[in-house]
Design a protein around this motif. Structure first.
Motif, PDB file in Angstrom:
ATOM      1  N   GLY A   1       0.816  -1.210   0.000  1.00  0.00           N
ATOM      2  CA  GLY A   1       0.000   0.000   0.000  1.00  0.00           C
ATOM      3  C   GLY A   1       0.850   1.261   0.000  1.00  0.00           C
ATOM      4  O   GLY A   1       2.079   1.207   0.010  1.00  0.00           O
ATOM      5  N   PRO A   2       0.189   2.424   0.000  1.00  0.00           N
ATOM      6  CA  PRO A   2       0.905   3.700  -0.060  1.00  0.00           C
ATOM      7  C   PRO A   2       1.647   3.999   1.240  1.00  0.00           C
ATOM      8  O   PRO A   2       1.267   3.530   2.315  1.00  0.00           O
ATOM      9  CB  PRO A   2      -0.211   4.725  -0.308  1.00  0.00           C
ATOM     10  CG  PRO A   2      -1.439   4.076   0.258  1.00  0.00           C
ATOM     11  CD  PRO A   2      -1.279   2.613  -0.002  1.00  0.00           C
ATOM     12  N   LEU A   3       2.706   4.822   1.114  1.00  0.00           N
ATOM     13  CA  LEU A   3       3.522   5.214   2.257  1.00  0.00           C
ATOM     14  C   LEU A   3       3.505   6.726   2.420  1.00  0.00           C
ATOM     15  O   LEU A   3       3.210   7.461   1.467  1.00  0.00           O
ATOM     16  CB  LEU A   3       4.973   4.770   2.058  1.00  0.00           C
ATOM     17  CG  LEU A   3       5.265   3.279   1.935  1.00  0.00           C
ATOM     18  CD1 LEU A   3       6.763   3.084   1.760  1.00  0.00           C
ATOM     19  CD2 LEU A   3       4.774   2.528   3.154  1.00  0.00           C
ATOM     20  N   PRO A   4       3.859   7.232   3.623  1.00  0.00           N
ATOM     21  CA  PRO A   4       4.051   8.675   3.775  1.00  0.00           C
ATOM     22  C   PRO A   4       5.105   9.191   2.805  1.00  0.00           C
ATOM     23  O   PRO A   4       6.041   8.467   2.431  1.00  0.00           O
ATOM     24  CB  PRO A   4       4.517   8.812   5.230  1.00  0.00           C
ATOM     25  CG  PRO A   4       3.997   7.597   5.913  1.00  0.00           C
ATOM     26  CD  PRO A   4       4.037   6.504   4.889  1.00  0.00           C
ATOM     27  N   ALA A   5       4.971  10.446   2.411  1.00  0.00           N
ATOM     28  CA  ALA A   5       5.823  11.007   1.359  1.00  0.00           C
ATOM     29  C   ALA A   5       7.303  10.972   1.730  1.00  0.00           C
ATOM     30  O   ALA A   5       8.156  10.731   0.856  1.00  0.00           O
ATOM     31  CB  ALA A   5       5.390  12.439   1.058  1.00  0.00           C
ATOM     32  N   ASP A   6       7.649  11.193   3.005  1.00  0.00           N
ATOM     33  CA  ASP A   6       9.065  11.238   3.371  1.00  0.00           C
ATOM     34  C   ASP A   6       9.721   9.873   3.218  1.00  0.00           C
ATOM     35  O   ASP A   6      10.839   9.757   2.696  1.00  0.00           O
ATOM     36  CB  ASP A   6       9.251  11.775   4.797  1.00  0.00           C
ATOM     37  CG  ASP A   6       8.386  11.076   5.835  1.00  0.00           C
ATOM     38  OD1 ASP A   6       7.637  10.147   5.476  1.00  0.00           O
ATOM     39  OD2 ASP A   6       8.446  11.473   7.020  1.00  0.00           O
ATOM     40  N   ARG A   7       9.015   8.830   3.598  1.00  0.00           N
ATOM     41  CA  ARG A   7       9.574   7.489   3.429  1.00  0.00           C
ATOM     42  C   ARG A   7       9.608   7.077   1.960  1.00  0.00           C
ATOM     43  O   ARG A   7      10.580   6.460   1.488  1.00  0.00           O
ATOM     44  CB  ARG A   7       8.780   6.474   4.245  1.00  0.00           C
ATOM     45  CG  ARG A   7       9.058   6.563   5.742  1.00  0.00           C
ATOM     46  CD  ARG A   7       7.996   5.881   6.574  1.00  0.00           C
ATOM     47  NE  ARG A   7       7.826   4.491   6.207  1.00  0.00           N
ATOM     48  CZ  ARG A   7       6.764   3.768   6.555  1.00  0.00           C
ATOM     49  NH1 ARG A   7       5.778   4.331   7.242  1.00  0.00           N
ATOM     50  NH2 ARG A   7       6.687   2.504   6.201  1.00  0.00           N
ATOM     51  N   ALA A   8       8.582   7.408   1.210  1.00  0.00           N
ATOM     52  CA  ALA A   8       8.543   7.062  -0.211  1.00  0.00           C
ATOM     53  C   ALA A   8       9.693   7.735  -0.967  1.00  0.00           C
ATOM     54  O   ALA A   8      10.328   7.116  -1.837  1.00  0.00           O
ATOM     55  CB  ALA A   8       7.201   7.466  -0.808  1.00  0.00           C
ATOM     56  N   ALA A   9       9.981   8.984  -0.640  1.00  0.00           N
ATOM     57  CA  ALA A   9      11.068   9.704  -1.310  1.00  0.00           C
ATOM     58  C   ALA A   9      12.421   9.089  -0.989  1.00  0.00           C
ATOM     59  O   ALA A   9      13.287   8.956  -1.863  1.00  0.00           O
ATOM     60  CB  ALA A   9      11.046  11.176  -0.895  1.00  0.00           C
ATOM     61  N   LEU A  10      12.608   8.678   0.261  1.00  0.00           N
ATOM     62  CA  LEU A  10      13.876   8.063   0.650  1.00  0.00           C
ATOM     63  C   LEU A  10      14.073   6.726  -0.058  1.00  0.00           C
ATOM     64  O   LEU A  10      15.170   6.413  -0.523  1.00  0.00           O
ATOM     65  CB  LEU A  10      13.895   7.876   2.171  1.00  0.00           C
ATOM     66  CG  LEU A  10      15.240   7.595   2.836  1.00  0.00           C
ATOM     67  CD1 LEU A  10      16.252   8.689   2.517  1.00  0.00           C
ATOM     68  CD2 LEU A  10      15.065   7.451   4.348  1.00  0.00           C
ATOM     69  N   MET A  11      13.020   5.967  -0.170  1.00  0.00           N
ATOM     70  CA  MET A  11      13.119   4.687  -0.872  1.00  0.00           C
ATOM     71  C   MET A  11      13.444   4.882  -2.348  1.00  0.00           C
ATOM     72  O   MET A  11      14.245   4.141  -2.924  1.00  0.00           O
ATOM     73  CB  MET A  11      11.817   3.908  -0.720  1.00  0.00           C
ATOM     74  CG  MET A  11      11.575   3.374   0.668  1.00  0.00           C
ATOM     75  SD  MET A  11       9.994   2.505   0.773  1.00  0.00           S
ATOM     76  CE  MET A  11      10.012   1.971   2.492  1.00  0.00           C
ATOM     77  N   ALA A  12      12.827   5.865  -2.974  1.00  0.00           N
ATOM     78  CA  ALA A  12      13.096   6.121  -4.391  1.00  0.00           C
ATOM     79  C   ALA A  12      14.550   6.511  -4.615  1.00  0.00           C
ATOM     80  O   ALA A  12      15.124   6.234  -5.677  1.00  0.00           O
ATOM     81  CB  ALA A  12      12.161   7.216  -4.898  1.00  0.00           C
ATOM     82  N   ALA A  13      15.158   7.147  -3.604  1.00  0.00           N
ATOM     83  CA  ALA A  13      16.549   7.581  -3.731  1.00  0.00           C
ATOM     84  C   ALA A  13      17.534   6.443  -3.517  1.00  0.00           C
ATOM     85  O   ALA A  13      18.667   6.500  -4.010  1.00  0.00           O
ATOM     86  CB  ALA A  13      16.829   8.707  -2.737  1.00  0.00           C
ATOM     87  N   TRP A  14      17.127   5.400  -2.783  1.00  0.00           N
ATOM     88  CA  TRP A  14      18.062   4.360  -2.383  1.00  0.00           C
ATOM     89  C   TRP A  14      17.768   2.981  -2.969  1.00  0.00           C
ATOM     90  O   TRP A  14      18.511   2.035  -2.709  1.00  0.00           O
ATOM     91  CB  TRP A  14      18.095   4.263  -0.860  1.00  0.00           C
ATOM     92  CG  TRP A  14      18.805   5.413  -0.234  1.00  0.00           C
ATOM     93  CD1 TRP A  14      18.254   6.600   0.162  1.00  0.00           C
ATOM     94  CD2 TRP A  14      20.206   5.510   0.046  1.00  0.00           C
ATOM     95  NE1 TRP A  14      19.221   7.426   0.677  1.00  0.00           N
ATOM     96  CE2 TRP A  14      20.430   6.788   0.620  1.00  0.00           C
ATOM     97  CE3 TRP A  14      21.280   4.653  -0.123  1.00  0.00           C
ATOM     98  CZ2 TRP A  14      21.688   7.209   1.021  1.00  0.00           C
ATOM     99  CZ3 TRP A  14      22.545   5.070   0.283  1.00  0.00           C
ATOM    100  CH2 TRP A  14      22.741   6.328   0.842  1.00  0.00           C
ATOM    101  N   GLY A  15      16.716   2.848  -3.735  1.00  0.00           N
ATOM    102  CA  GLY A  15      16.416   1.527  -4.269  1.00  0.00           C
ATOM    103  C   GLY A  15      15.266   1.548  -5.249  1.00  0.00           C
ATOM    104  O   GLY A  15      14.957   2.575  -5.856  1.00  0.00           O
ATOM    105  N   ASP A  16      14.633   0.406  -5.385  1.00  0.00           N
ATOM    106  CA  ASP A  16      13.557   0.202  -6.352  1.00  0.00           C
ATOM    107  C   ASP A  16      12.250  -0.032  -5.598  1.00  0.00           C
ATOM    108  O   ASP A  16      12.004  -1.147  -5.116  1.00  0.00           O
ATOM    109  CB  ASP A  16      13.902  -1.015  -7.218  1.00  0.00           C
ATOM    110  CG  ASP A  16      12.821  -1.342  -8.235  1.00  0.00           C
ATOM    111  OD1 ASP A  16      11.961  -0.478  -8.500  1.00  0.00           O
ATOM    112  OD2 ASP A  16      12.838  -2.477  -8.766  1.00  0.00           O
ATOM    113  N   PRO A  17      11.389   0.975  -5.473  1.00  0.00           N
ATOM    114  CA  PRO A  17      10.126   0.777  -4.763  1.00  0.00           C
ATOM    115  C   PRO A  17       9.132  -0.018  -5.621  1.00  0.00           C
ATOM    116  O   PRO A  17       8.937   0.267  -6.799  1.00  0.00           O
ATOM    117  CB  PRO A  17       9.614   2.205  -4.521  1.00  0.00           C
ATOM    118  CG  PRO A  17      10.767   3.117  -4.857  1.00  0.00           C
ATOM    119  CD  PRO A  17      11.590   2.384  -5.852  1.00  0.00           C
ATOM    120  N   VAL A  18       8.509  -1.024  -5.005  1.00  0.00           N
ATOM    121  CA  VAL A  18       7.499  -1.851  -5.661  1.00  0.00           C
ATOM    122  C   VAL A  18       6.267  -1.867  -4.756  1.00  0.00           C
ATOM    123  O   VAL A  18       6.361  -2.251  -3.588  1.00  0.00           O
ATOM    124  CB  VAL A  18       7.994  -3.290  -5.893  1.00  0.00           C
ATOM    125  CG1 VAL A  18       6.888  -4.146  -6.486  1.00  0.00           C
ATOM    126  CG2 VAL A  18       9.224  -3.291  -6.801  1.00  0.00           C
TER     127      VAL A  18
END
Length: 276
Positions: free
Chosen positions: A55-72
């Motif tokens: 499911g969806p995540l808070p914006a701060d965590r989603a942005a960090l994941m996009a910077a460090w890996g591949d969000p699925v």
């Protein structure tokens, strides 16, 4: 040897008692710091990080994941379904048999050196017989020395495993996940050739939360008895297929839940993680 990661996350919270320095954001920040340390010290070792988000995540965590890996993003709806999806994804990614995959949960705090130590342990010739590695191991005192690795009875759903072993064991891990209750404990014992369920536990099951009709309770009981019997039978593995699980001493990560926090300077680790 390369290390790959499937980091499972969910946007919600539960009612577990947490320390005052807890947040899923700080757990993610500490993990990314461990990735940063590994990249600096072992640049040829990876890691490839897949953030598996239920499911969806808070914006701060989603942005960090996009910077460090591949969000699925997936829609699992439960911890068990998310875990099983993570196992399947790790198998389907085409990673080399000799590589290492870390399955991580989102309510853990990580030391900066965690991934380096994990990779070094798996690469050590003295660990050649071990296929599973637990960054969150026995609650031994933290003496400030680098982590040692010793045989461990059980750990949680945050563990590392050689890719070849994961492919061979996936069906067994799936079976254990459907046995009810603490399936991570059942998995660890069964993999090592130890029986998880005694005779009483085969037939005595906890009731469902909120209750259920007598017919549904009967069906659930029959189902769990069958699954648990199958798990016990699968523990009768021939010696050559029994897995060795090693745990870090002191722990390289801690579950951020009161009563389950490993010895260590975790409040300081949490403060430092904010500087990522």
């Amino acid at each position: 040897m390369l290390i790959h990661v499937v980091y499972r996350s969910h946007g919600g919270e539960n009612s577990k008692a947490r320390p005052n320095w807890y947040s899923k954001l700080v757990g993610l920040q500490s993990f990314c710091r461990a990735v940063q340390t590994l990249t600096a010290q072992r640049p040829a070792a990876g890691p490839e990080v897949v953030f598996l988000n239920d499911g969806p995540l808070p914006a701060d965590r989603a942005a960090l994941m996009a910077a460090w890996g591949d969000p699925v993003t997936i829609t699992a709806g439960s911890n068990r379904r998310s875990y099983l999806t993570g196992l399947s994804l790790a198998r389907r990614r085409g990673w080399a048999d000799d590589d290492l995959v870390l399955l991580a949960e989102d309510d853990y705090l990580w030391r900066p050196e965690a991934l380096v130590s994990l990779l070094d342990a798996a690469s050590d010739p003295r660990s050649a017989r071990a296929d599973y590695f637990a960054p969150y191991g026995e609650p031994v005192p933290d003496d400030g020395r680098p982590a040692r690795w010793a045989p461990l009875e059980s750990t949680t759903s945050t563990f590392a495993v050689r890719v070849r072993a994961l492919r061979q064991d996936e069906r067994l891990l799936q079976l254990c996940a459907y046995s009810g209750g603490d399936f991570d404990y059942a998995s660890c014992l069964t993999l090592q050739g130890r029986r998880r369920f005694g005779l009483r536990e085969l037939f005595d099951h906890h009731a469902e939360d909120g209750g259920s009709s007598p017919l549904r309770a009967l069906a659930r009981g029959v189902y769990l008895t069958g699954m648990r019997t199958a798990v016990d039978l699968r523990s009768l593995r021939r010696p050559s297929r029994r897995r060795v699980l090693l745990g870090a001493q002191p722990a390289l990560a801690t579950h951020m839940e009161e009563g389950w926090i490993s010895p260590g300077p975790w409040e300081q680790v949490a403060r430092d993680a904010h500087d990522l």
